[in-house]
Design a protein around this motif. Structure first.
Motif, PDB file in Angstrom:
ATOM      1  N   LEU A   1      43.677  41.199  46.092  1.00  0.00           N
ATOM      2  CA  LEU A   1      43.615  41.251  44.637  1.00  0.00           C
ATOM      3  C   LEU A   1      43.352  42.691  44.228  1.00  0.00           C
ATOM      4  O   LEU A   1      42.358  43.286  44.626  1.00  0.00           O
ATOM      5  N   ILE A   2      44.281  43.254  43.473  1.00  0.00           N
ATOM      6  CA  ILE A   2      44.127  44.611  42.949  1.00  0.00           C
ATOM      7  C   ILE A   2      43.777  44.464  41.468  1.00  0.00           C
ATOM      8  O   ILE A   2      44.540  43.877  40.704  1.00  0.00           O
TER       9      ILE A   2
ATOM     10  N   VAL B   1      41.300  32.821  42.457  1.00  0.00           N
ATOM     11  CA  VAL B   1      41.079  33.593  43.676  1.00  0.00           C
ATOM     12  C   VAL B   1      39.586  33.837  43.842  1.00  0.00           C
ATOM     13  O   VAL B   1      38.884  34.155  42.889  1.00  0.00           O
ATOM     14  N   VAL B   2      39.106  33.683  45.078  1.00  0.00           N
ATOM     15  CA  VAL B   2      37.726  34.029  45.401  1.00  0.00           C
ATOM     16  C   VAL B   2      37.745  35.171  46.407  1.00  0.00           C
ATOM     17  O   VAL B   2      38.603  35.219  47.288  1.00  0.00           O
ATOM     18  N   VAL B   3      36.822  36.114  46.228  1.00  0.00           N
ATOM     19  CA  VAL B   3      36.642  37.225  47.159  1.00  0.00           C
ATOM     20  C   VAL B   3      35.387  36.899  47.965  1.00  0.00           C
ATOM     21  O   VAL B   3      34.266  37.012  47.450  1.00  0.00           O
TER      22      VAL B   3
ATOM     23  N   GLY C   1      36.225  41.665  29.689  1.00  0.00           N
ATOM     24  CA  GLY C   1      37.239  40.617  29.599  1.00  0.00           C
ATOM     25  C   GLY C   1      38.249  40.616  30.720  1.00  0.00           C
ATOM     26  O   GLY C   1      37.938  40.803  31.872  1.00  0.00           O
ATOM     27  N   GLY C   2      39.509  40.421  30.369  1.00  0.00           N
ATOM     28  CA  GLY C   2      40.581  40.382  31.348  1.00  0.00           C
ATOM     29  C   GLY C   2      41.300  41.705  31.452  1.00  0.00           C
ATOM     30  O   GLY C   2      41.284  42.519  30.535  1.00  0.00           O
ATOM     31  N   ASP C   3      41.916  41.929  32.580  1.00  0.00           N
ATOM     32  CA  ASP C   3      42.656  43.159  32.839  1.00  0.00           C
ATOM     33  C   ASP C   3      43.929  42.836  33.598  1.00  0.00           C
ATOM     34  O   ASP C   3      44.019  41.819  34.274  1.00  0.00           O
ATOM     35  N   ASN C   4      44.892  43.753  33.522  1.00  0.00           N
ATOM     36  CA  ASN C   4      46.089  43.608  34.345  1.00  0.00           C
ATOM     37  C   ASN C   4      45.710  43.825  35.792  1.00  0.00           C
ATOM     38  O   ASN C   4      44.831  44.612  36.106  1.00  0.00           O
ATOM     39  N   GLY C   5      46.401  43.117  36.664  1.00  0.00           N
ATOM     40  CA  GLY C   5      46.143  43.266  38.087  1.00  0.00           C
ATOM     41  C   GLY C   5      47.319  42.756  38.884  1.00  0.00           C
ATOM     42  O   GLY C   5      48.379  42.420  38.328  1.00  0.00           O
ATOM     43  N   TYR C   6      47.129  42.672  40.193  1.00  0.00           N
ATOM     44  CA  TYR C   6      48.186  42.237  41.093  1.00  0.00           C
ATOM     45  C   TYR C   6      47.602  41.346  42.169  1.00  0.00           C
ATOM     46  O   TYR C   6      46.475  41.543  42.607  1.00  0.00           O
ATOM     47  N   ILE C   7      48.398  40.384  42.597  1.00  0.00           N
ATOM     48  CA  ILE C   7      48.095  39.596  43.783  1.00  0.00           C
ATOM     49  C   ILE C   7      49.160  39.951  44.805  1.00  0.00           C
ATOM     50  O   ILE C   7      50.356  39.869  44.510  1.00  0.00           O
TER      51      ILE C   7
ATOM     52  N   GLU D   1      40.165  51.132  40.103  1.00  0.00           N
ATOM     53  CA  GLU D   1      40.639  49.810  40.480  1.00  0.00           C
ATOM     54  C   GLU D   1      40.141  49.463  41.873  1.00  0.00           C
ATOM     55  O   GLU D   1      39.973  50.335  42.727  1.00  0.00           O
ATOM     56  N   ALA D   2      39.897  48.178  42.076  1.00  0.00           N
ATOM     57  CA  ALA D   2      39.390  47.701  43.354  1.00  0.00           C
ATOM     58  C   ALA D   2      40.482  46.942  44.092  1.00  0.00           C
ATOM     59  O   ALA D   2      41.351  46.323  43.481  1.00  0.00           O
ATOM     60  N   LEU D   3      40.436  47.007  45.414  1.00  0.00           N
ATOM     61  CA  LEU D   3      41.325  46.246  46.276  1.00  0.00           C
ATOM     62  C   LEU D   3      40.445  45.298  47.077  1.00  0.00           C
ATOM     63  O   LEU D   3      39.716  45.728  47.968  1.00  0.00           O
ATOM     64  N   ASP D   4      40.484  44.027  46.731  1.00  0.00           N
ATOM     65  CA  ASP D   4      39.628  43.043  47.384  1.00  0.00           C
ATOM     66  C   ASP D   4      40.461  42.045  48.167  1.00  0.00           C
ATOM     67  O   ASP D   4      41.523  41.611  47.707  1.00  0.00           O
ATOM     68  N   LEU D   5      39.967  41.658  49.336  1.00  0.00           N
ATOM     69  CA  LEU D   5      40.603  40.611  50.132  1.00  0.00           C
ATOM     70  C   LEU D   5      40.006  39.270  49.725  1.00  0.00           C
ATOM     71  O   LEU D   5      38.784  39.140  49.588  1.00  0.00           O
ATOM     72  N   GLY D   6      40.873  38.298  49.516  1.00  0.00           N
ATOM     73  CA  GLY D   6      40.401  36.981  49.130  1.00  0.00           C
ATOM     74  C   GLY D   6      41.425  35.927  49.465  1.00  0.00           C
ATOM     75  O   GLY D   6      42.365  36.168  50.229  1.00  0.00           O
ATOM     76  N   TYR D   7      41.251  34.768  48.884  1.00  0.00           N
ATOM     77  CA  TYR D   7      42.215  33.686  49.076  1.00  0.00           C
ATOM     78  C   TYR D   7      42.276  32.838  47.810  1.00  0.00           C
ATOM     79  O   TYR D   7      41.351  32.839  46.996  1.00  0.00           O
ATOM     80  N   ILE D   8      43.379  32.151  47.673  1.00  0.00           N
ATOM     81  CA  ILE D   8      43.589  31.279  46.511  1.00  0.00           C
ATOM     82  C   ILE D   8      42.922  29.945  46.828  1.00  0.00           C
ATOM     83  O   ILE D   8      43.345  29.244  47.748  1.00  0.00           O
TER      84      ILE D   8
END
Length: 150
Positions: free
Chosen positions: A106-107, A78-80, A114-120, A51-58
């Motif tokens: 964004l985790i 969200v864009v990174v 496709g899509g995956d579970n994640g967290y904001i 899993e990746a931890l990316d900094l971004g903004y909505i």
């Protein structure tokens, strides 16, 4: 007999819209209660090895109450900036008050499937350390459904 027919017609003209408005109001209350229930859930993000931890903004969001269907459509986009990758993140549960412009972490999984579970996870002000569980899609790898030219 004519009076009875006129009364039935009047009842239909008045009652049908009232029943429909009652249905919409019932769905509105259902949507609000469901959002309150989901927002009360405290989400604890887990980070796995792929899993990746990316900094971004909505950069955009969609918040539609679909009264006919009785459900809420809440999606954050969200864009990174480091990679210029864009994600669509439909809300599942947890904190629901992120707004356009909020800085987030964004985790998400690093797979391209496709899509995956994640967290904001919120980073600043009132959103600091607030977490929402989302289903995320990498918009830069999604193939748009286009009709075939024949």
């Amino acid at each position: 007999m004519k009076k009875l027919g006129a009364w039935v017609l009047t009842c239909l003209v008045v009652c049908a819209p009232l029943i429909y408005v009652g249905h919409l109001l019932s769905n509105y209350v259902k949507i609000r209660k469901d959002l309150q229930r989901k927002s009360a859930i405290v989400v604890h993000p887990t980070v796995g090895e792929n899993e990746a931890l990316d900094l971004g903004y909505i950069y955009s969001m969609r918040r539609d109450s679909l009264l006919r269907e009785g459900r809420l459509n809440l999606v954050w986009f969200v864009v990174v900036p480091a990679t210029n990758v864009h994600y669509s993140c439909p809300y599942e549960e947890g904190y629901s008050d992120f707004k356009t412009g909020d800085s987030v972490r964004l985790i998400h999984t690093t797979s391209e499937d496709g899509g995956d579970n994640g967290y904001i996870v919120g980073l600043h002000d009132n959103e600091r350390d607030k977490v929402a569980s989302v289903w995320n899609f990498n918009l830069d790898t999604v193939e748009p459904d286009m009709p075939d030219d024949e």
